[in-house]
Write an enzyme that holds these catalytic residues in place. Sequence first.
Site, mmCIF file in Angstrom:
data_model
loop_
_atom_site.group_PDB
_atom_site.id
_atom_site.type_symbol
_atom_site.label_atom_id
_atom_site.label_comp_id
_atom_site.label_asym_id
_atom_site.label_seq_id
_atom_site.Cartn_x
_atom_site.Cartn_y
_atom_site.Cartn_z
ATOM 1 N N VAL A 1 34.816 45.317 55.370
ATOM 2 C CA VAL A 1 35.662 44.209 54.888
ATOM 3 C C VAL A 1 35.575 43.023 55.847
ATOM 4 C CG1 VAL A 1 38.057 43.524 54.458
ATOM 5 C CG2 VAL A 1 37.229 45.721 53.617
ATOM 6 N N ASP B 1 34.920 41.935 67.516
ATOM 7 C CA ASP B 1 34.994 43.396 67.552
ATOM 8 C C ASP B 1 34.908 43.832 69.007
ATOM 9 O OD1 ASP B 1 34.222 45.581 65.004
ATOM 10 O OD2 ASP B 1 34.432 46.298 67.062
ATOM 11 N N ASN C 1 44.618 51.513 44.277
ATOM 12 C CA ASN C 1 43.575 52.511 44.530
ATOM 13 C C ASN C 1 43.960 53.878 43.962
ATOM 14 O OD1 ASN C 1 41.855 50.728 45.676
ATOM 15 N ND2 ASN C 1 41.863 51.602 47.731
ATOM 16 N N CYS D 1 37.483 54.826 50.577
ATOM 17 C CA CYS D 1 38.839 54.354 50.252
ATOM 18 C C CYS D 1 39.666 55.318 49.414
ATOM 19 C CB CYS D 1 38.741 53.010 49.539
ATOM 20 S SG CYS D 1 37.882 51.793 50.533
ATOM 21 N N THR E 1 44.269 48.254 55.017
ATOM 22 C CA THR E 1 45.179 48.967 54.109
ATOM 23 C C THR E 1 46.222 49.715 54.938
ATOM 24 O OG1 THR E 1 43.410 49.180 52.507
ATOM 25 C CG2 THR E 1 45.276 50.697 52.261
ATOM 26 N N GLU F 1 32.497 48.130 47.425
ATOM 27 C CA GLU F 1 31.179 48.199 48.045
ATOM 28 C C GLU F 1 30.126 48.078 46.945
ATOM 29 O OE1 GLU F 1 30.503 51.258 50.941
ATOM 30 O OE2 GLU F 1 32.586 51.187 51.607
ATOM 31 N N GLU G 1 42.939 43.477 50.519
ATOM 32 C CA GLU G 1 41.579 43.228 50.065
ATOM 33 C C GLU G 1 41.254 44.184 48.912
ATOM 34 O OE1 GLU G 1 39.160 40.982 51.051
ATOM 35 O OE2 GLU G 1 38.436 41.935 49.223
HETATM 36 C C1 UGA Z 1 37.510 50.866 45.828
HETATM 37 C C2 UGA Z 1 38.274 49.932 44.853
HETATM 38 O O1 UGA Z 1 37.609 49.903 43.596
HETATM 39 C C3 UGA Z 1 38.389 48.526 45.429
HETATM 40 O O2 UGA Z 1 39.159 47.717 44.569
HETATM 41 C C4 UGA Z 1 39.060 48.599 46.801
HETATM 42 O O3 UGA Z 1 39.136 47.316 47.405
HETATM 43 C C5 UGA Z 1 38.254 49.517 47.700
HETATM 44 O O4 UGA Z 1 38.159 50.830 47.109
HETATM 45 C C6 UGA Z 1 38.940 49.577 49.034
HETATM 46 O O5 UGA Z 1 40.080 50.044 49.097
HETATM 47 O O6 UGA Z 1 38.398 49.047 50.019
HETATM 48 P P1 UGA Z 1 34.913 51.343 46.321
HETATM 49 O O7 UGA Z 1 35.386 52.536 47.096
HETATM 50 O O8 UGA Z 1 33.908 50.444 46.933
HETATM 51 O O9 UGA Z 1 36.171 50.391 45.932
HETATM 52 O O10 UGA Z 1 34.239 51.908 45.001
HETATM 53 P P2 UGA Z 1 34.521 52.063 43.452
HETATM 54 O O11 UGA Z 1 33.441 51.350 42.736
HETATM 55 O O12 UGA Z 1 35.897 51.741 43.068
HETATM 56 O O13 UGA Z 1 34.249 53.630 43.259
HETATM 57 C C7 UGA Z 1 35.035 54.608 43.925
HETATM 58 C C8 UGA Z 1 34.588 55.998 43.479
HETATM 59 O O14 UGA Z 1 34.981 56.268 42.142
HETATM 60 C C9 UGA Z 1 33.084 56.227 43.510
HETATM 61 O O15 UGA Z 1 32.830 57.526 43.979
HETATM 62 C C10 UGA Z 1 32.646 56.085 42.064
HETATM 63 O O16 UGA Z 1 31.484 56.789 41.755
HETATM 64 C C11 UGA Z 1 33.849 56.699 41.362
HETATM 65 N N1 UGA Z 1 34.019 56.222 39.995
HETATM 66 C C12 UGA Z 1 34.256 54.906 39.758
HETATM 67 C C13 UGA Z 1 33.953 57.114 38.924
HETATM 68 O O17 UGA Z 1 33.742 58.338 39.120
HETATM 69 N N2 UGA Z 1 34.153 56.647 37.654
HETATM 70 C C14 UGA Z 1 34.393 55.343 37.395
HETATM 71 O O18 UGA Z 1 34.569 54.964 36.215
HETATM 72 C C15 UGA Z 1 34.440 54.439 38.479
#
Ligand code: UGA
Length: 428
Positions: free
Chosen positions: A11, A30, A206, A258, A121, A153, A149
């Site tokens: 972030v 950092d 989240n 996350c 967070t 990713e 935020e």
């Molecule tokens: C997540 C949130 O989506 C962000 O909004 C937040 O800012 C971030 O965490 C954080 O707290 O920093 P991220 O972890 O990068 O973002 O990834 P996501 O794309 O949300 O996916 C999270 C997990 O859920 C992955 O393992 C993905 O494969 C899984 N997923 C996602 C599913 O199994 N099905 C879906 O429909 C979507």
Amino acid sequence: MNVTVIGTGFVGVVTAGVFAHFDNDVFALDVLADKINSLSKGEVPFYEPKLSELVGEGIAKGKLTFTTDYTTAIKDADVIMISVGTPSAADGTADLKYLKSAAASLAPHLKDGTIVAIKSTVPPGTNQIVREIIEKSTSKNFHLVSLPEFLKEGSAVDDTMHPDRVVIGATDKKVIDLLLALHEPISGTRIIVSPESAQMAKYASNAYLAQRITFINQVANLCEKNGANIDEVTKVMGADSRIGSHYWYPGLGYGGSCFPKDVKELAAYSLSINEGDGLFVKLDELNDTRIPKLMNKFEEKVGGFEGKTVAVLGLSFKPNTDDMREAPALKVIPILQQKGAEVRAFDPKANAIARIMFDPAVIVDSLDEAVRNSDIVMVLVEWPEFTTKQPEYFKHIMSGNYFIDARNQFNRREFENSGLTYIGIGQS
Ligand code: UGA
């Protein structure tokens, strides 16, 4: 504006790069000297689309400076954004040690009127802890706010420049106006709330998304027993505008840095304020046990893994990142090996990290090398490098017939027509 971002994790680097792009004078600070040395040369220590270019641009324009020096980075800062990690402590709650340390280090160098924004967070109530730490080392006026935020990713730069919403957790009108001005070039709905609401909303968002994924995975389990198809079921459910058809494709459960952490922290936080944690604990448990349970199902369908060669495709936790935190491969590969399979694994970006986490011999250099002569293909992550391949590609170079699509990304009928045995999620 003079902006300082403390913490050059995911972030932090993205935030610093974006505010430098919008012509602010940004310090990214950092305590890790090696990391700062690399970043100063424009070397970003992880893969994220568009980020190296953004950092390179900031450095070249003289708008982005990486440093380990608190005095230089804090003394003229109008806005300080703290984006250090908040890993889970032993009791499951967010460990605030890096945040506390950053607060103590910045305090003596503050100028009058600086805004200190917590991006990490953290649970509501954290601002008071941070305020007390800062007040111990300064008599200057400062404003403590929350700027949660929501970037993802794999699309972090775009998400930061064009977010759905910019959330400002602050109460002072002048502070709010200044933060609105700072975010002016960034799109998205502005939402001004109290710091506590902003911090609660981040955890709740989240956990809600994690719950949505878990819910649909549970329904997928039912479909496997009753002849329904989860993709058809979500099509019907999603047509209800109250439900919507986004963000719930079924799979191996949620991973990454996350969701697993934040759901655990929300459960522990809930308990710590004498509230029930039942829902959050259950989510965590269902997600944690999902892969072992699915692996048993797959094992049965392919007639055992013993002595079989399995091509494991996708080692990051999702596409467009090399981040392997809580990636499905970390559970899937040891289970396969323990069941006697020979694993050949490949990822378009995470191979280098995977070679540190597994016996390097398991990780191969190309998709072809993984798939050729394999008995079983398992697609764990929907990298476009895999999902754009036609069934004939797999059929021609595999020795066996089993194709496990753990993300429901491929067309079942086409795979079956080409002579492969297709195994998806939530379909029998
Ligand atoms: C997540 C949130 O989506 C962000 O909004 C937040 O800012 C971030 O965490 C954080 O707290 O920093 P991220 O972890 O990068 O973002 O990834 P996501 O794309 O949300 O996916 C999270 C997990 O859920 C992955 O393992 C993905 O494969 C899984 N997923 C996602 C599913 O199994 N099905 C879906 O429909 C979507």
